[in-house]
Every structure is written in C-alpha cells, then in structure tokens.
Scaffold this motif. Structure first.
Motif, PDB file in Angstrom:
ATOM      1  N   ASN A  35      -1.983  -1.144  -9.625  1.00 31.01           N
ATOM      2  CA  ASN A  35      -1.392  -1.692  -8.408  1.00 31.01           C
ATOM      3  C   ASN A  35      -1.230  -0.633  -7.316  1.00 31.01           C
ATOM      4  OD1 ASN A  35      -1.201  -4.361  -9.253  1.00 31.01           O
ATOM      5  ND2 ASN A  35       0.729  -4.010 -10.303  1.00 31.01           N
ATOM      6  N   LEU A  36      -0.844   0.575  -7.698  1.00 31.50           N
ATOM      7  CA  LEU A  36      -0.764   1.658  -6.728  1.00 31.50           C
ATOM      8  C   LEU A  36      -2.147   1.965  -6.153  1.00 31.50           C
ATOM      9  CD1 LEU A  36       1.790   4.177  -8.295  1.00 31.50           C
ATOM     10  CD2 LEU A  36       1.871   3.264  -5.960  1.00 31.50           C
ATOM     11  N   GLY A  37      -3.159   1.934  -7.015  1.00 28.22           N
ATOM     12  CA  GLY A  37      -4.528   2.172  -6.556  1.00 28.22           C
ATOM     13  C   GLY A  37      -4.980   1.140  -5.540  1.00 28.22           C
ATOM     14  N   LEU A  38      -4.659  -0.126  -5.795  1.00 30.43           N
ATOM     15  CA  LEU A  38      -5.036  -1.187  -4.864  1.00 30.43           C
ATOM     16  C   LEU A  38      -4.297  -1.047  -3.534  1.00 30.43           C
ATOM     17  CD1 LEU A  38      -5.144  -4.250  -7.289  1.00 30.43           C
ATOM     18  CD2 LEU A  38      -7.089  -2.996  -6.339  1.00 30.43           C
ATOM     19  N   ALA A  39      -3.030  -0.626  -3.601  1.00 34.34           N
ATOM     20  CA  ALA A  39      -2.267  -0.418  -2.365  1.00 34.34           C
ATOM     21  C   ALA A  39      -2.848   0.740  -1.562  1.00 34.34           C
ATOM     22  CB  ALA A  39      -0.798  -0.169  -2.691  1.00 34.34           C
ATOM     23  N   GLU A  40      -3.194   1.827  -2.240  1.00 32.03           N
ATOM     24  CA  GLU A  40      -3.800   2.969  -1.555  1.00 32.03           C
ATOM     25  C   GLU A  40      -5.143   2.573  -0.927  1.00 32.03           C
ATOM     26  OE1 GLU A  40      -2.256   5.543  -0.910  1.00 32.03           O
ATOM     27  OE2 GLU A  40      -1.104   6.369  -2.576  1.00 32.03           O
ATOM     28  N   ALA A  41      -5.915   1.771  -1.644  1.00 36.76           N
ATOM     29  CA  ALA A  41      -7.208   1.322  -1.116  1.00 36.76           C
ATOM     30  C   ALA A  41      -7.023   0.489   0.147  1.00 36.76           C
ATOM     31  CB  ALA A  41      -7.955   0.517  -2.178  1.00 36.76           C
ATOM     32  N   ALA A  42      -6.025  -0.381   0.142  1.00 34.26           N
ATOM     33  CA  ALA A  42      -5.768  -1.234   1.302  1.00 34.26           C
ATOM     34  C   ALA A  42      -5.339  -0.418   2.517  1.00 34.26           C
ATOM     35  CB  ALA A  42      -4.697  -2.268   0.961  1.00 34.26           C
ATOM     36  N   MET A  43      -4.766   0.760   2.269  1.00 34.68           N
ATOM     37  CA  MET A  43      -4.324   1.638   3.353  1.00 34.68           C
ATOM     38  C   MET A  43      -5.394   2.656   3.757  1.00 34.68           C
ATOM     39  SD  MET A  43      -0.395   2.251   2.041  1.00 34.68           S
ATOM     40  CE  MET A  43       0.239   2.983   3.559  1.00 34.68           C
ATOM     41  N   GLY A  44      -6.584   2.523   3.154  1.00 39.51           N
ATOM     42  CA  GLY A  44      -7.694   3.402   3.512  1.00 39.51           C
ATOM     43  C   GLY A  44      -7.672   4.759   2.849  1.00 39.51           C
ATOM     44  N   ARG A  45      -6.814   4.945   1.863  1.00 41.26           N
ATOM     45  CA  ARG A  45      -6.716   6.234   1.162  1.00 41.26           C
ATOM     46  C   ARG A  45      -7.622   6.159  -0.076  1.00 41.26           C
ATOM     47  NH1 ARG A  45      -2.069   9.246   2.139  1.00 41.26           N
ATOM     48  NH2 ARG A  45      -1.704   9.574  -0.092  1.00 41.26           N
ATOM     49  N   ARG A  46      -8.911   6.292   0.156  1.00 44.69           N
ATOM     50  CA  ARG A  46      -9.909   5.986  -0.868  1.00 44.69           C
ATOM     51  C   ARG A  46      -9.911   6.968  -2.033  1.00 44.69           C
ATOM     52  NH1 ARG A  46     -14.847   4.560   3.321  1.00 44.69           N
ATOM     53  NH2 ARG A  46     -14.015   2.566   4.054  1.00 44.69           N
ATOM     54  N   ARG A  47      -9.728   8.246  -1.750  1.00 45.69           N
ATOM     55  CA  ARG A  47      -9.749   9.226  -2.839  1.00 45.69           C
ATOM     56  C   ARG A  47      -8.591   8.973  -3.802  1.00 45.69           C
ATOM     57  NH1 ARG A  47      -9.888  15.430  -1.179  1.00 45.69           N
ATOM     58  NH2 ARG A  47     -11.860  14.689  -0.296  1.00 45.69           N
ATOM     59  N   GLU A  48      -7.400   8.782  -3.254  1.00 47.48           N
ATOM     60  CA  GLU A  48      -6.231   8.509  -4.087  1.00 47.48           C
ATOM     61  C   GLU A  48      -6.406   7.203  -4.851  1.00 47.48           C
ATOM     62  OE1 GLU A  48      -6.240   9.248  -0.928  1.00 47.48           O
ATOM     63  OE2 GLU A  48      -4.875  10.909  -0.510  1.00 47.48           O
ATOM     64  N   ALA A  49      -6.961   6.204  -4.159  1.00 46.25           N
ATOM     65  CA  ALA A  49      -7.166   4.898  -4.786  1.00 46.25           C
ATOM     66  C   ALA A  49      -8.127   4.993  -5.958  1.00 46.25           C
ATOM     67  CB  ALA A  49      -7.698   3.904  -3.754  1.00 46.25           C
ATOM     68  N   ARG A  50      -9.234   5.678  -5.740  1.00 48.85           N
ATOM     69  CA  ARG A  50     -10.245   5.791  -6.797  1.00 48.85           C
ATOM     70  C   ARG A  50      -9.675   6.478  -8.034  1.00 48.85           C
ATOM     71  NH1 ARG A  50     -15.863   5.372  -6.911  1.00 48.85           N
ATOM     72  NH2 ARG A  50     -15.868   4.839  -4.690  1.00 48.85           N
ATOM     73  N   SER A  51      -8.917   7.533  -7.833  1.00 52.15           N
ATOM     74  CA  SER A  51      -8.322   8.263  -8.960  1.00 52.15           C
ATOM     75  C   SER A  51      -7.363   7.376  -9.750  1.00 52.15           C
ATOM     76  CB  SER A  51      -7.581   9.494  -8.428  1.00 52.15           C
ATOM     77  OG  SER A  51      -6.885  10.146  -9.469  1.00 52.15           O
ATOM     78  N   LEU A  52      -6.505   6.640  -9.045  1.00 52.52           N
ATOM     79  CA  LEU A  52      -5.531   5.776  -9.711  1.00 52.52           C
ATOM     80  C   LEU A  52      -6.211   4.617 -10.438  1.00 52.52           C
ATOM     81  CD1 LEU A  52      -2.837   5.741  -6.905  1.00 52.52           C
ATOM     82  CD2 LEU A  52      -2.393   6.382  -9.288  1.00 52.52           C
ATOM     83  N   LEU A  53      -7.220   4.031  -9.836  1.00 52.59           N
ATOM     84  CA  LEU A  53      -7.903   2.891 -10.452  1.00 52.59           C
ATOM     85  C   LEU A  53      -8.658   3.316 -11.711  1.00 52.59           C
ATOM     86  CD1 LEU A  53      -9.171   1.143  -7.196  1.00 52.59           C
ATOM     87  CD2 LEU A  53      -7.384   0.317  -8.738  1.00 52.59           C
ATOM     88  N   LYS A  54      -9.278   4.503 -11.679  1.00 57.34           N
ATOM     89  CA  LYS A  54      -9.956   4.997 -12.881  1.00 57.34           C
ATOM     90  C   LYS A  54      -8.948   5.302 -13.988  1.00 57.34           C
ATOM     91  CE  LYS A  54     -14.202   6.802 -10.828  1.00 57.34           C
ATOM     92  NZ  LYS A  54     -15.035   7.995 -10.560  1.00 57.34           N
ATOM     93  N   LYS A  55      -7.796   5.842 -13.581  1.00 59.07           N
ATOM     94  CA  LYS A  55      -6.730   6.120 -14.548  1.00 59.07           C
ATOM     95  C   LYS A  55      -6.245   4.806 -15.175  1.00 59.07           C
ATOM     96  CE  LYS A  55      -3.748   9.328 -13.460  1.00 59.07           C
ATOM     97  NZ  LYS A  55      -2.571  10.056 -12.900  1.00 59.07           N
ATOM     98  N   ALA A  56      -6.161   3.753 -14.363  1.00 57.63           N
ATOM     99  CA  ALA A  56      -5.716   2.446 -14.858  1.00 57.63           C
ATOM    100  C   ALA A  56      -6.688   1.886 -15.888  1.00 57.63           C
ATOM    101  CB  ALA A  56      -5.569   1.472 -13.692  1.00 57.63           C
ATOM    102  N   ILE A  57      -7.984   2.025 -15.621  1.00 58.03           N
ATOM    103  CA  ILE A  57      -8.981   1.506 -16.562  1.00 58.03           C
ATOM    104  C   ILE A  57      -8.916   2.271 -17.884  1.00 58.03           C
ATOM    105  CG2 ILE A  57     -11.460   1.256 -17.011  1.00 58.03           C
ATOM    106  CD1 ILE A  57     -11.793   0.755 -13.989  1.00 58.03           C
ATOM    107  N   GLY A  58      -8.824   3.599 -17.800  1.00 56.30           N
ATOM    108  CA  GLY A  58      -8.734   4.408 -19.021  1.00 56.30           C
ATOM    109  C   GLY A  58      -7.509   4.048 -19.842  1.00 56.30           C
ATOM    110  N   ALA A  59      -6.365   3.916 -19.165  1.00 54.76           N
ATOM    111  CA  ALA A  59      -5.118   3.579 -19.869  1.00 54.76           C
ATOM    112  C   ALA A  59      -5.198   2.175 -20.458  1.00 54.76           C
ATOM    113  CB  ALA A  59      -3.938   3.685 -18.908  1.00 54.76           C
ATOM    114  N   SER A  60      -5.770   1.243 -19.723  1.00 53.58           N
ATOM    115  CA  SER A  60      -5.867  -0.149 -20.184  1.00 53.58           C
ATOM    116  C   SER A  60      -6.780  -0.275 -21.387  1.00 53.58           C
ATOM    117  CB  SER A  60      -6.383  -1.038 -19.053  1.00 53.58           C
ATOM    118  OG  SER A  60      -5.503  -1.019 -17.954  1.00 53.58           O
ATOM    119  N   ASP A  61      -7.911   0.427 -21.350  1.00 47.59           N
ATOM    120  CA  ASP A  61      -8.847   0.362 -22.478  1.00 47.59           C
ATOM    121  C   ASP A  61      -8.245   0.975 -23.736  1.00 47.59           C
ATOM    122  OD1 ASP A  61     -10.727  -0.945 -20.959  1.00 47.59           O
ATOM    123  OD2 ASP A  61     -11.925   0.842 -20.523  1.00 47.59           O
ATOM    124  N   LYS A  62      -7.412   2.002 -23.578  1.00 50.07           N
ATOM    125  CA  LYS A  62      -6.786   2.646 -24.742  1.00 50.07           C
ATOM    126  C   LYS A  62      -5.811   1.724 -25.458  1.00 50.07           C
ATOM    127  CE  LYS A  62      -6.932   7.604 -23.753  1.00 50.07           C
ATOM    128  NZ  LYS A  62      -6.116   8.807 -23.409  1.00 50.07           N
TER     129      LYS A  62
END
Length: 315
Positions: free
Chosen positions: A152-179
């Motif tokens: 959710n933080l990643g999606l919020a950052e993406a909506a605000m145009g903060r792409r680097r931060e968004a990408r890092s958080l979204l990848k972290k979310a996928i890794g955590a979710s898959d685990k």
C-alpha cells in the motif's frame, strides 16, 4: 482471507454459514465474514456490502468481529469510491479496536483507512495511515500486515510520482507475500509494478509483470484480478507495436467483466486511482478508432452503455 482460493471459497463459506445457522452454532458470524471477504476479493461488491450489513446486525456480535465487519464494509465502500462512507465504517472499526486494545486490529484499521484515502486521491493522509499500521505490525511481528503495508505504501508513492521508492516497496511486498503465502497482496504489488513500467515505457518488463500476475490470478480463480492483468498486458503489447495481440488481451478481459455478477457503479466525481473495468472498453475503443474501424468502435461503445445500464438497475 488474504491467502485463499476465492473462486471456490464463496461456495464453501456460504455452505458453512447455512449449516452453522441451521444448527444454531455460535460461529455464524465467522462463516458470514468469510463469505463477505471472499465476495469482496472476487469484486462482487454489491453482494459483499449487503452481507456485511447483515453481519453487523447479528445479535450479540463479539467486539473483534464487529471490528472486522466494519473494516470489510469500509473496504468495499473505498473500492467503490465512496470515501466518506468508507472512512465512517473504518473509523468505527479503529475506535472499537482501540477501546478493546487489540493491536493487530488497530493496525488493520489504519491500513484500511490509508487505502480509503489512497483511493480517494488523498495520498499524504494515506501514507500517514500506512506508516502507523507498519509501525504497529513491526512491533508485534505481524508479517502479513507488514506485507500489506509495503504494497500500500508502494502504491501511494507511485501515485505521487515517487517511482524509485514505489518500485522498492512493491518488490519488497511481493517478496514478503510469497514467503508467507499471501497471493492477493502479491497481485496488488504486481499491478503497481506493471503500471510503473508502462509509465516508464518499459513495455517488455511491463508485459512480464502482467503475464506473471495473470498466471497467478487465473490459478486462484480471481476474476477481479484477471481482467486487470489482461488490460495491462494489452497496454504493454500496444507499446510493443503488437495491436492484434493487444486486441485479444482486451477482449479476454471484457469476457470477464461482462460475466455475472453485475458490478456496482463507482460514485461519480471522485478521482480514479486504481484500474477500472471501463478502462478495458476505453482501451479497445481507442484501438479500433486508431485502426479506423469506426463501426467496431461504435458497437463496443454501445456494449459499454448496455453493460453500465445492467449494473445500474441490478444494484
């Protein structure tokens, strides 16, 4: 909930709810909540909302379960763009959770409030709520909650145009979710990554994310996510100069959204932050127009109007 196969979950939960009710068991509320959550994840918002209200009307509903039904109802309203109604339900959940001193329910309520703000276009308030949830989940070691917070933080950052931060958080979310086995959250993050890649004109990468999401969503029977990845795959294929394949992807997505149950219309006048089923119609109409297929575009526009009417009169 967040870990299940929702295509079959509705039937199983409904059967459990009927049996519990017939036998006069005390866990009727648990079975009903499972039905509500499964319908929500499938995108059947009208049915989910009606059953959430029924759950809140159950006699002697326990405090924790009241919180969960309020959170479910608020999340449904948020998905429909009814931010004010969503916040009313979600703040009721948060207040009850604080009175009962239930840290995980407090964190979940903050997370859901953040999502309502995000979907309403109020991104700074969304981030504040998500951070409150993340702090609580980290304090209590709630890995599922943390995974949802990252997405959710990643999606919020993406909506605000903060792409680097968004990408890092979204990848972290996928890794955590898959685990931990939280496929719904991984799908949410994959949608975010796919959209980021499209914005950055990385068509090949975007298509890879879309195909991964599509495979996961189909495996789980999540029709409300299948059409999203069909839409994103079509957009990526267009960017790659493959209009025929893009058309097929859009048409496959339309097959999903034109199946029952009807969709509840979003409230007018609110910002559209997430993908909307009408985006499929718009994308394919635009493609037909560019190809100078006027009759095909007009016919599809008429189909869209007819579907909107069905949704309106069915809810």
């Amino acid at each position: 909930g967040a870990r299940g196969d929702y295509g079959e979950a509705v039937k199983q939960a409904q059967a459990a709810h009927r049996l519990a009710k017939e036998l006069g068991l005390k866990n009727v509320d648990a079975a009903l909540l499972e039905v509500v959550n499964s319908l929500y994840y499938l995108g059947a918002y009208g049915q989910a909302l009606r059953l959430a209200d029924r759950g809140l009307g159950l006699p002697s509903l326990a405090g924790r379960r009241q919180i969960q039904f309020h959170n479910a109802k608020g999340s449904i309203f948020a998905a429909l763009g009814h931010t004010t109604s969503a916040l009313k339900s979600l703040r009721a959940a948060l207040g009850k959770a604080k009175v009962l001193r239930l840290p995980r329910e407090i964190a979940a309520s903050h997370n859901n409030i953040g999502n309502a703000f995000r979907l309403g276009g109020r991104f700074n308030e969304a981030k504040d709520s998500f951070r409150k949830a993340l702090r609580l989940d980290q304090e209590h070691g709630d890995k599922l909650g943390m995974a949802f917070n990252f997405a959710n933080l990643g999606l919020a950052e993406a909506a605000m145009g903060r792409r680097r931060e968004a990408r890092s958080l979204l990848k972290k979310a996928i890794g955590a979710s898959d685990k931990i086995g939280a496929p719904l959250n991984a799908l949410k993050a994959l949608v975010g990554l796919c959209r980021l890649s499209l914005e950055e004109r990385r068509a090949k990468e975007s298509l890879a994310f879309a195909e991964s999401g599509l495979q996961r969503a189909k495996k789980l029977g999540l029709r409300n996510w299948v059409w999203k990845f069909q839409l994103l795959a079509g957009r990526a294929l267009l960017r790659s100069g493959k209009p025929s394949k893009a058309q097929r992807a859009f048409e496959e997505g339309l097959k999903i959204i034109e199946e029952p149950p009807p969709r509840m219309p979003r409230i007018a006048g609110v910002p559209k932050v997430d993908l909307d089923p009408n985006d499929l119609y718009d994308s394919l109409i635009d493609l037909f127009a560019k190809q100078k297929k006027s009759w095909a575009a007009l016919a599809l526009a008429e189909r869209r109007r007819a579907r909107s009417f069905v949704d309106l009169v069915s809810n």
